[in-house]
Design an enzyme around this catalytic site. Structure first.
Site, PDB file in Angstrom:
ATOM      1  N   GLU A 181      54.095  28.227  69.971  1.00 59.49           N
ATOM      2  CA  GLU A 181      52.852  28.175  69.105  1.00 59.49           C
ATOM      3  C   GLU A 181      52.126  29.553  68.823  1.00 59.49           C
ATOM      4  OE1 GLU A 181      49.225  24.847  68.908  1.00 59.49           O
ATOM      5  OE2 GLU A 181      50.111  25.392  70.663  1.00 59.49           O
ATOM      6  N   HIS A 216      52.058  19.167  64.412  1.00 59.17           N
ATOM      7  CA  HIS A 216      50.850  18.442  64.981  1.00 59.17           C
ATOM      8  C   HIS A 216      49.758  18.616  64.072  1.00 59.17           C
ATOM      9  CE1 HIS A 216      50.591  22.381  66.885  1.00 59.17           C
ATOM     10  NE2 HIS A 216      49.380  22.136  67.613  1.00 59.17           N
ATOM     11  N   HIS A 268      48.395  30.440  65.166  1.00 58.39           N
ATOM     12  CA  HIS A 268      47.508  29.584  65.867  1.00 58.39           C
ATOM     13  C   HIS A 268      46.171  29.665  65.095  1.00 58.39           C
ATOM     14  CE1 HIS A 268      45.310  28.071  69.204  1.00 58.39           C
ATOM     15  NE2 HIS A 268      46.287  27.027  69.020  1.00 58.39           N
ATOM     16  N   ASP A 295      49.735  16.162  70.503  1.00 58.77           N
ATOM     17  CA  ASP A 295      49.198  17.374  71.087  1.00 58.77           C
ATOM     18  C   ASP A 295      48.217  16.924  72.383  1.00 58.77           C
ATOM     19  OD1 ASP A 295      48.104  19.800  71.271  1.00 58.77           O
ATOM     20  OD2 ASP A 295      46.447  19.675  69.790  1.00 58.77           O
ATOM     21  N   ASP A 348      51.225  20.186  75.089  1.00 55.53           N
ATOM     22  CA  ASP A 348      50.690  21.361  75.999  1.00 55.53           C
ATOM     23  C   ASP A 348      50.709  21.308  77.240  1.00 55.53           C
ATOM     24  OD1 ASP A 348      49.874  23.662  74.050  1.00 55.53           O
ATOM     25  OD2 ASP A 348      48.868  21.967  72.894  1.00 55.53           O
ATOM     26  N   HIS A 356      54.626  17.751  69.874  1.00 58.71           N
ATOM     27  CA  HIS A 356      53.736  19.041  70.422  1.00 58.71           C
ATOM     28  C   HIS A 356      53.082  18.478  71.558  1.00 58.71           C
ATOM     29  CE1 HIS A 356      51.695  22.944  70.091  1.00 58.71           C
ATOM     30  NE2 HIS A 356      50.744  22.384  70.572  1.00 58.71           N
ATOM     31  N   HIS A 382      48.609  24.799  61.911  1.00 63.69           N
ATOM     32  CA  HIS A 382      47.814  25.706  62.141  1.00 63.69           C
ATOM     33  C   HIS A 382      47.635  27.005  60.992  1.00 63.69           C
ATOM     34  CE1 HIS A 382      46.166  25.535  66.149  1.00 63.69           C
ATOM     35  NE2 HIS A 382      47.362  24.817  66.680  1.00 63.69           N
TER      36      HIS A 382
END
Length: 381
Positions: A132, A221, A159, A327, A30, A28, A200
């Site tokens: 995500e 993650h 999420h 992350d 971003d 993961h 999540h």
């Protein structure tokens, strides 16, 4: 005297050699949203072949970190719903495709484990796409299939907020886990060849998804709740089920997830946000806490904190069921020694110093997640 927080030169050299032979497949990152948020015109035209000062990630640092494959998150805020969430997710997928095209000599889209292995062997970064949050599909199986057709190879079921068909770890329970529609989403994802990502989600959602899963799932993650009591982490009762499913829990580096002291700080920050009428789950609201954070800085977390989670997942689920999902570019703070994607050798040096074998480190780096992908994706695309 060697600083105990710094890997010994011999261990660091051994870790770099290990990752040269067996690169990291990180679960993961971003970067796509970080590029979007930077607001530099056409985000896909940012040159990540050169150092990018406002991110944790660029191609030189991926190479230095031994990262040969990356799931790029096409995150959009959970506050977006319906058509807005779908449209923004499509824009993020478009950004990733165009970023890969801009850097085609260094990156290539991967859809299967076989793709990853071929691309890494050629010295390029195998680039995978992960959506995500189930809000990205707007409660539409057709949109889910469209995301898969555009290259998405996992979807995180929620999420930070519930979706109508699944409970999030950081929201008030509404469905008790998955609804019938949520179970159908899991079934359809596994039918078409999309990894079910249980980061999540609530423990009830985790359990329901595992009950219905016919191929391995992932946590892209998340770390271990028994080590740091954060709802984003995975309880031991779920980790104990991973061997039966074949899945993998990919430990993350977010300080509040890996350090008890940082978790307590986060509780205080959330309480301050609540006092100010803000929702701490909404990342945009956190900018309004800058004055409080300045007066109450977060404690520091360390590589040792991360290693403790990696080892706990290994001890509970087994060495075949642990991976890494840092992350990067999805968190403002990172542990000391893990400032960006170039720092993976330091984590593996820490594990080598703790007695991990080269073979065990290879499974953690990419062997386990590639096994999961072969079971869940290859031959289905």
């Amino acid at each position: 005297m060697t600083d105990l927080a710094t890997p010994a030169p011999a261990s660091l050299s051994a870790a770099r050699a290990l990752l040269s032979a067996t690169p990291v497949l990180d679960g993961h990152n971003d970067l796509p949203w970080a590029l979007r948020q930077a607001g530099n015109g056409d985000q896909a035209l940012v040159d990540i072949a050169a150092p990018v000062l406002f991110t944790h990630t660029d191609l030189p640092r991926l190479a230095a970190g031994g990262v040969g494959a990356q799931f790029w998150s096409v995150y959009v805020p959970a506050e977006l719903q319906g058509e807005a969430a779908v449209a923004t997710t499509l824009e993020q997928i478009d950004l990733v495709h165009r970023l890969i095209a801009r850097h085609r000599t260094a990156m290539e889209l991967a859809l299967t484990a076989a793709d990853v292995e071929r691309i890494m062997a050629a010295g390029r970064v195998a680039s995978l796409i992960g959506a995500e949050g189930g809000h990205s599909i707007g409660c539409s199986p057709g949109v889910l299939r469209a995301l898969h057709a555009l290259g998405a190879r996992y979807m995180t079921l929620t999420h930070n907020r519930n979706v109508p068909w699944a409970d999030s770890a950081t929201d008030e329970p509404a469905s008790g886990g998955l609804t019938d529609f949520g179970r159908a989403v899991v079934t359809e994802m596994q039918r078409i060849g999309m990894l079910v990502d249980l980061s999540h989600v609530s423990p009830g959602t985790m359990s329901d998804a595992l009950d219905g899963a016919t191929v391995p799932v992932i946590f892209s993650h998340s770390s271990a709740r028994a080590v740091t009591d954060h709802p984003r982490n995975v309880p031991d009762a779920i980790l104990e089920r991973l061997p039966g499913n074949g899945g993998v829990a990919m430990a993350t580096f977010v300080p509040g997830f890996v350090s008890a002291a940082c978790r307590e700080w986060e509780r205080a920050a959330a309480a301050e946000a609540d006092r100010r009428g803000l929702d701490y789950r909404d990342f945009s609201s956190r900018a309004q806490l800058e004055d409080w954070v300045r007066d109450n800085p977060m404690p520091r977390s360390t590589i040792a904190d991360v290693a403790a989670h990696v080892e706990h997942i290994r001890d509970v689920a087994g060495i075949d069921h642990v991976g890494v999902g840092g992350d990067f570019d999805g968190t403002g703070e990172l542990p000391d020694g893990l400032a960006d994607v170039s720092c993976y050798p330091a984590l593996f040096a820490e594990l080598l110093d703790r007695g991990w074998t080269q073979a065990e480190c290879g499974k953690l780096a990419s062997g386990n997640i590639l096994r999961v992908m072969r079971a869940a994706l290859d031959g289905l695309s």
